[in-house]
Design an enzyme around this catalytic site. Structure first.
Site, mmCIF file in Angstrom:
data_model
loop_
_atom_site.group_PDB
_atom_site.id
_atom_site.type_symbol
_atom_site.label_atom_id
_atom_site.label_comp_id
_atom_site.label_asym_id
_atom_site.label_seq_id
_atom_site.Cartn_x
_atom_site.Cartn_y
_atom_site.Cartn_z
ATOM 1 N N PRO A 165 -5.562 -9.501 8.335
ATOM 2 C CA PRO A 165 -6.341 -9.957 7.168
ATOM 3 C C PRO A 165 -5.549 -10.929 6.288
ATOM 4 O O PRO A 165 -6.147 -11.709 5.544
ATOM 5 C CB PRO A 165 -6.655 -8.656 6.416
ATOM 6 C CG PRO A 165 -6.638 -7.613 7.488
ATOM 7 C CD PRO A 165 -5.546 -8.047 8.445
ATOM 8 N N LEU A 216 -6.006 -1.516 -0.522
ATOM 9 C CA LEU A 216 -5.875 -1.843 0.898
ATOM 10 C C LEU A 216 -6.427 -3.246 1.138
ATOM 11 O O LEU A 216 -7.545 -3.415 1.617
ATOM 12 C CB LEU A 216 -6.627 -0.812 1.742
ATOM 13 C CG LEU A 216 -6.310 0.664 1.430
ATOM 14 C CD1 LEU A 216 -7.079 1.582 2.378
ATOM 15 C CD2 LEU A 216 -4.818 0.947 1.526
ATOM 16 N N ALA A 249 2.459 -3.526 11.109
ATOM 17 C CA ALA A 249 2.315 -4.938 11.484
ATOM 18 C C ALA A 249 0.915 -5.227 12.001
ATOM 19 O O ALA A 249 0.388 -6.318 11.817
ATOM 20 C CB ALA A 249 3.354 -5.313 12.536
ATOM 21 N N PHE A 270 -1.724 -4.408 10.762
ATOM 22 C CA PHE A 270 -2.647 -4.651 9.637
ATOM 23 C C PHE A 270 -2.456 -6.034 9.016
ATOM 24 O O PHE A 270 -3.059 -6.352 7.998
ATOM 25 C CB PHE A 270 -2.442 -3.620 8.519
ATOM 26 C CG PHE A 270 -2.558 -2.174 8.933
ATOM 27 C CD1 PHE A 270 -3.054 -1.816 10.188
ATOM 28 C CD2 PHE A 270 -2.157 -1.163 8.065
ATOM 29 C CE1 PHE A 270 -3.147 -0.488 10.566
ATOM 30 C CE2 PHE A 270 -2.254 0.165 8.435
ATOM 31 C CZ PHE A 270 -2.744 0.515 9.686
ATOM 32 N N ILE A 271 -1.595 -6.839 9.604
ATOM 33 C CA ILE A 271 -1.226 -8.102 8.949
ATOM 34 C C ILE A 271 -2.302 -9.178 9.075
ATOM 35 O O ILE A 271 -2.333 -10.141 8.322
ATOM 36 C CB ILE A 271 0.122 -8.618 9.504
ATOM 37 C CG1 ILE A 271 0.830 -9.505 8.479
ATOM 38 C CG2 ILE A 271 -0.056 -9.337 10.838
ATOM 39 C CD1 ILE A 271 2.287 -9.782 8.807
ATOM 40 N N GLU A 299 0.839 -1.198 0.000
ATOM 41 C CA GLU A 299 0.000 0.000 0.000
ATOM 42 C C GLU A 299 0.878 1.253 0.000
ATOM 43 O O GLU A 299 1.703 1.423 0.909
ATOM 44 C CB GLU A 299 -0.910 -0.033 1.237
ATOM 45 C CG GLU A 299 -1.878 -1.211 1.183
ATOM 46 C CD GLU A 299 -2.399 -1.652 2.551
ATOM 47 O OE1 GLU A 299 -2.134 -0.966 3.559
ATOM 48 O OE2 GLU A 299 -3.072 -2.697 2.604
ATOM 49 N N HIS A 358 -1.509 0.843 15.719
ATOM 50 C CA HIS A 358 -0.292 1.157 14.959
ATOM 51 C C HIS A 358 0.952 0.928 15.814
ATOM 52 O O HIS A 358 1.969 1.576 15.621
ATOM 53 C CB HIS A 358 -0.312 2.612 14.457
ATOM 54 C CG HIS A 358 -1.413 2.900 13.487
ATOM 55 N ND1 HIS A 358 -2.732 3.037 13.872
ATOM 56 C CD2 HIS A 358 -1.398 3.051 12.137
ATOM 57 C CE1 HIS A 358 -3.484 3.285 12.809
ATOM 58 N NE2 HIS A 358 -2.700 3.298 11.746
ATOM 59 N N GLU A 381 -4.674 -6.622 2.453
ATOM 60 C CA GLU A 381 -3.489 -7.383 2.877
ATOM 61 C C GLU A 381 -3.553 -8.843 2.446
ATOM 62 O O GLU A 381 -2.536 -9.442 2.082
ATOM 63 C CB GLU A 381 -3.316 -7.284 4.393
ATOM 64 C CG GLU A 381 -2.853 -5.909 4.876
ATOM 65 C CD GLU A 381 -3.968 -4.886 4.946
ATOM 66 O OE1 GLU A 381 -5.156 -5.267 4.814
ATOM 67 O OE2 GLU A 381 -3.667 -3.691 5.116
#
Lengths: 332, 327
Positions: free
Chosen positions: B89, B58, B84, B86-87, B29, B129, B60
């Site tokens: 999905p 967006l 990390a 967001f990992i 992204e 985050h 993953e």
């Protein structure tokens, strides 16, 4: 008046018939062996859906890739993977396609372009897209064909892969085998549109393609058009082929959640005898088709005979092939 | 070459590897024209173009799934997960697919893919985050997990990760991106996966750490030296495969082991290290194997007082060393 579709050459016709008969004969025997206890765990049969596997495979190049689901015997056979190592894999033997690690649901043969049967629904759509994207980048001319069921159309990975494939104009064909039941539930009860794949094509700027999945020639034509288009750089296609599995979802499921008259109607449209009749009507000799039928029976019997006495894998095979060096070390 | 920041090392290594090998592709992204939200891929798009530096939606799951497919078919994708946190999905693709491909195909194919992700707290990123996610992946056979702490190691380990034939998760502590500098040789060196480093030799207490905590452990070792305590810092660098040899040699020498990690204590990576030490160095231990780690809350809080309370810091580590040394 619409012009008649172009005639498919006789060699291809007979090849498709042979694939269908091979698949049917193999799976009928696999089911018997499951009930005999030789195939353990579970097995998902594609009896009734052979026209899709055969029609598409006959439109593919040898170096093209197939990604399919746990209902993947037909697609694996259709790519030319020999029957004996498939039987041996179903029996969990050392000579099996993956040495007994995978079983019925996970058949894979890289050298035949059969890039795996996936048991997590939807996971293989982005993976097939990635393989196609690599082909595009490396200009290898390969096309990836990704088979999935109607149930897959409601998982996020379906939309993620379709969207990106369209943006990239990737050489991938997404092929939905709509057998109308998502495991034990009618797909129409859980889906907002009537045609779970075709009705959504517009969301990705793709044509809506809905075909009879029990007519091998219809399947072959639509697949050929999509594969040629992909190879020419004109982007992906999403095809929905309506078909029906004669049996239940898996193993001993009798499929009693389906109305008897519906099952009877679809069995009357069984793609294998239907194609046999069609070829006879076109002048193919009975003896030629009987020879193909006989070859299939012999091939299945020979493959079973080869696989039956094959040894179980040694227990220490368990901890191999995690890494490229064949080992599984996690420490020094 | 002048000292490089941690993020310089990442960016320059990506560029080097892309120049060296045309099958290396970067996707994620905003990694293209924007150059990444942390600028880790800055300049790559200008040099290598749309075909090799790809801005994705967006998604993953699609980013990692597509990377797996490309890796099966001749490419070496390096994908970036923007944070990390967001990992998840992509968890199914990483754990069910990437990790299993070689095993399930009986070595028919593998997945030479590197997943880069900035992790960690201390930057006011708050609940989504700031996470440390390594333990979810160190649990899984078929994955390699790397957490470098210096520009030198980031460069050498990223090279090894990209060139590795199997999937690697490469976690970069975001607080280190611009705060950590170091000398980096201008050569094509690699740091092998699965080799720890003793970054501060000592005799009384072994301190095991990685990532940002490896720096804090060094600071703590300096502080306790003023009290006359000699601590040995083992920077693991790779969490899977684990360099048990360096770890156990150190503990057998010092007889005491303190494990430091930023992630929640319960079920964290340090628990596995503690178990290995207890099983294999029990006869040498002269004190309880001890952990200093994050508290029992499900995310790093925003407010700076709360975040400081959450974070492990050099003084907390120093206190742990002192307690263990006195045991």
């Amino acid at each position: 008046m619409a012009s008649a579709p172009p005639q498919i050459d006789r060699e291809t016709q007979l090849r498709m018939y042979r694939i269908m008969v091979d698949c049917r004969t193999f799976e009928e025997r696999a089911q018997e062996l499951f009930f005999e206890g030789l195939v353990r765990g579970t097995t998902h049969l594609g009896i009734g859906q052979e026209a899709v596997a055969a029609g598409v495979a006959a439109a593919m190049r040898n170096d093209d890739y197939t990604f399919c689901t746990y209902r993947g015997h037909n697609h694996t056979l259709a790519r030319g993977v020999p029957m004996a190592p498939i039987f041996a894999e179903l029996f969990g033997r050392a000579t099996g396609l993956m040495g007994g690690k995978g079983g019925s649901m996970h058949l894979t043969s890289v050298k035949h372009g059969a890039m795996g049967s996936y048991a997590i629904v939807g996971a293989h759509l982005p993976i097939a897209l990635g393989a196609a994207w690599s082909a595009q980048y490396r200009k290898s001319g390969q096309v990836a064909v990704c088979f999935f069921g109607d149930g897959t159309t409601n998982i996020g990975a379906f939309h993620e892969a379709l969207n990106m494939a369209a943006v990239w104009k990737a050489p991938v064909v997404f092929f939905c085998e709509n057998n109308q039941y998502m495991e034990y539930t009618p797909i129409r009860e859980v889906t907002a549109v009537e045609h779970p794949a075709a009705d959504r094509a517009a969301a990705y700027g793709l044509d809506s393609i809905l075909v009879d999945g029990n007519d091998v020639e219809v399947v072959h034509r639509v697949a050929k058009t999509a594969i040629d288009r992909a190879r020419a750089g004109d982007g992906p296609s999403l095809i929905e082929a309506v078909t029906y599995r004669h049996g239940g979802h898996s193993r001993a499921d009798p499929g009693k959640y389906r109305p008897d008259d519906e099952v009877a109607a679809w069995k009357a449209r069984d793609p294998v005898p239907a194609y046999r009749q069609q070829l006879l009507a076109q002048g193919v000799g009975e003896t030629e088709l009987e020879a193909i039928d006989g070859d299939a029976r012999e091939a299945v019997a020979a493959a079973e005979a080869e696989a039956r006495p094959a040894p179980e894998p040694a227990a220490d095979v368990l901890e191999t092939q995690v890494w490229t060096d064949g080992g599984s070390a996690w420490r020094n | 070459m002048p000292p490089r920041t941690f993020i310089d090392a990442i960016r320059e290594t990506l560029a080097d590897e892309m120049r060296r090998d045309p099958t290396v592709i970067v996707l994620g992204e905003d990694v293209g024209k924007k150059g990444g939200v942390f600028r880790a891929t800055d300049g790559l798009w200008a040099e290598f173009g749309d075909d090799r530096v790809i801005d994705t939606p967006l998604t993953e799951s699609m980013i990692v799934g597509t990377s797996i497919g490309a890796a099966l078919n001749g490419l070496r994708p390096v994908c970036e997960i923007q944070f990390a946190d967001f990992i998840f999905p992509a968890f199914n693709q990483i754990v069910s697919e990437a990790a299993r491909m070689r095993y399930r195909s009986n070595n028919g194919y593998g997945v030479p893919m590197t997943i880069r992700a900035p992790y960690g707290g201390g930057v006011h990123g708050a609940l989504y985050h700031s996470q440390s996610v390594e333990a979810f992946f160190t649990h899984v056979p078929g994955l390699k997990v790397v957490v470098p702490s210096t520009p030198h190691d980031a460069r050498g380990l990223l090279r090894s990760s990209i060139r590795d034939p199997d999937p690697v998760l490469f976690f970069e502590h975001k607080k280190m991106y611009r705060s950590v500098r170091g000398d980096v040789p201008d050569t094509d060196y690699t740091v092998p996966l699965g080799k720890a480093a003793i970054t501060h030799p000592g005799t009384q207490v072994t301190v095991v750490a990685y990532g940002l905590m490896a720096h804090y452990a060094l600071e703590a070792a300096d502080r306790v030296a003023e009290d006359g305590i000699s601590a040995e810092v083992v920077d693991l660098r790779t969490l899977r495969p684990l360099d048990t040899e360096t770890l156990l040699d150190s503990v057998r020498k010092t007889g005491k082991c303190l494990i430091v990690y930023e992630d929640n204590r319960f079920g964290g990576y340090g628990a596995e290290v503690a178990a290995i030490v207890a099983e294999e160095a029990f006869d040498y231990l002269d004190g309880p194997v001890t952990r200093i780690a994050g508290p029992e809350v499900p995310g790093v809080p925003y407010n700076h007082v709360l975040e400081e309370w959450f974070m492990v810091n050099p003084e907390k580590i120093a206190e742990g060393i002192r307690t263990l040394a006195a045991y």
